[in-house]
Write a protein that holds these residues in place. Structure first.
Motif, mmCIF file in Angstrom:
data_model
loop_
_atom_site.group_PDB
_atom_site.id
_atom_site.type_symbol
_atom_site.label_atom_id
_atom_site.label_comp_id
_atom_site.label_asym_id
_atom_site.label_seq_id
_atom_site.Cartn_x
_atom_site.Cartn_y
_atom_site.Cartn_z
ATOM 1 N N UNK A 135 40.756 79.280 25.587
ATOM 2 C CA UNK A 135 40.367 80.166 26.691
ATOM 3 C C UNK A 135 41.575 80.986 27.142
ATOM 4 N N UNK A 136 42.098 81.858 26.300
ATOM 5 C CA UNK A 136 43.326 82.587 26.635
ATOM 6 C C UNK A 136 43.085 83.613 27.730
ATOM 7 N N UNK A 156 46.574 87.085 37.472
ATOM 8 C CA UNK A 156 45.403 86.709 38.265
ATOM 9 C C UNK A 156 44.968 85.308 37.837
ATOM 10 N N UNK A 157 44.635 84.456 38.806
ATOM 11 C CA UNK A 157 44.229 83.085 38.505
ATOM 12 C C UNK A 157 42.721 82.918 38.632
ATOM 13 N N UNK A 158 42.247 81.734 38.246
ATOM 14 C CA UNK A 158 40.817 81.420 38.312
ATOM 15 C C UNK A 158 40.276 81.542 39.738
ATOM 16 N N UNK A 211 40.709 89.972 20.446
ATOM 17 C CA UNK A 211 39.986 90.682 21.504
ATOM 18 C C UNK A 211 40.611 90.573 22.893
ATOM 19 N N UNK A 212 41.462 89.561 23.098
ATOM 20 C CA UNK A 212 42.048 89.385 24.432
ATOM 21 C C UNK A 212 43.438 89.997 24.571
ATOM 22 N N UNK A 247 50.690 79.924 32.869
ATOM 23 C CA UNK A 247 49.853 79.004 32.114
ATOM 24 C C UNK A 247 48.425 78.958 32.659
ATOM 25 N N UNK A 248 48.273 79.174 33.966
ATOM 26 C CA UNK A 248 46.964 79.083 34.603
ATOM 27 C C UNK A 248 46.246 80.427 34.707
ATOM 28 N N UNK A 249 46.888 81.503 34.344
ATOM 29 C CA UNK A 249 46.340 82.840 34.563
ATOM 30 C C UNK A 249 45.105 83.109 33.711
#
Length: 255
Positions: free
Chosen positions: A136-137, A198-200, A173-174, A80-82
């Motif tokens: 923000x996917x 990968x996370x923020x 696009x994502x 969920x956070x990736x």
């Protein structure tokens, strides 16, 4: 619509803007919590509940009745956070791209899930797909073996619907999907499926699935091995648009 959240905002004098500032999210995000009934990330739920002087369960009661298996929850939070997800599958399409009919066929065919629990697992799987539909996917890149798109999971009509759904998703696009052609011989994907997130904050985690339950990996050596495997499977795959054309072509063979 989340009426409990709306009432709590009114009672405390908070607005969507002030709550967003307190929690550290965009006001549009709080708006979606209200109008679309979305459930925030755990740390945002806790911060919002504290700001509104409520228990989390008062505002989001469904969080106390989670349907996902306990062992899967750590990965679900990571997913969920990736900000990016790199996903390889050798036998089925990635869960985040599965249609309801295809997912039900996969879960039913596994033989490991009691019949009464299949719908519960299906709800969890389909619910996770919201991560690819948010504002923000994450950048989602999948590699699948060609055998995946030719295996009659759920029958011809289910496969046709599923492949066309993936083709449609690839217009975003994502989302990128690559197919490893059957002409490729031995490659790293034969060792099994995996996901790299990968996370923020630049942390990297991996996920490995098996017949019983999944395993979250974070050890640097394990991540390095998974990254090497990823480079191998991605290098053997067709380009994104070649893969889309192949999936569209195969979809027409299913009826």
């Amino acid at each position: 619509m989340n009426d409990a959240l709306r009432v709590a905002l009114s009672d405390t004098g908070h607005t969507t803007e002030s709550l967003a500032e307190t929690v550290g999210v965009d006001p549009k995000t709080v708006g979606r919590w209200l109008t679309e009934g979305r459930i925030p990330h755990p740390r945002h739920r806790l911060a919002a509940a504290e700001a509104l002087h409520k228990d989390v369960s008062d505002i989001w009661p469904d969080t106390s009745r989670r349907r996902d298996p306990i062992w899967f929850r750590p990965w679900q939070e990571i997913e969920r956070e990736a900000v990016s997800l790199r996903w390889y599958e050798s036998t089925v399409l990635p869960g985040l791209l599965q249609t309801e009919a295809y997912a039900r066929a996969v879960l039913s065919g596994a033989g490991l899930i009691p019949r009464g629990d299949i719908e519960r697992h299906l709800t969890v799987r389909l619910g996770r797909q919201g991560v690819l539909k948010r504002d923000d996917p994450p950048q989602f890149t999948a590699v699948v073996d060609e055998a995946v798109i030719r295996r009659p999971v759920g029958g011809g009509s289910t496969m046709r619907e599923q492949l066309l759904a993936v083709v449609a998703a690839c217009a975003e696009p994502h989302i990128r999907v690559h197919v490893v052609p059957s002409a490729v011989g031995a490659y790293a994907g034969l060792n099994g499926p995996f996901v790299i997130a990968h996370s923020h904050d630049h942390r990297v985690a991996g996920y490995l699935d098996n017949q019983l339950q999944g395993q979250v990996a974070s050890d640097p050596e394990d991540i390095a091995a998974m990254m090497a495997a990823w480079e191998n499977v991605r290098g053997e795959a067709l380009s994104h648009w070649q893969s889309v054309d192949l999936m569209r072509e195969v979809a027409q063979t299913w009826s």
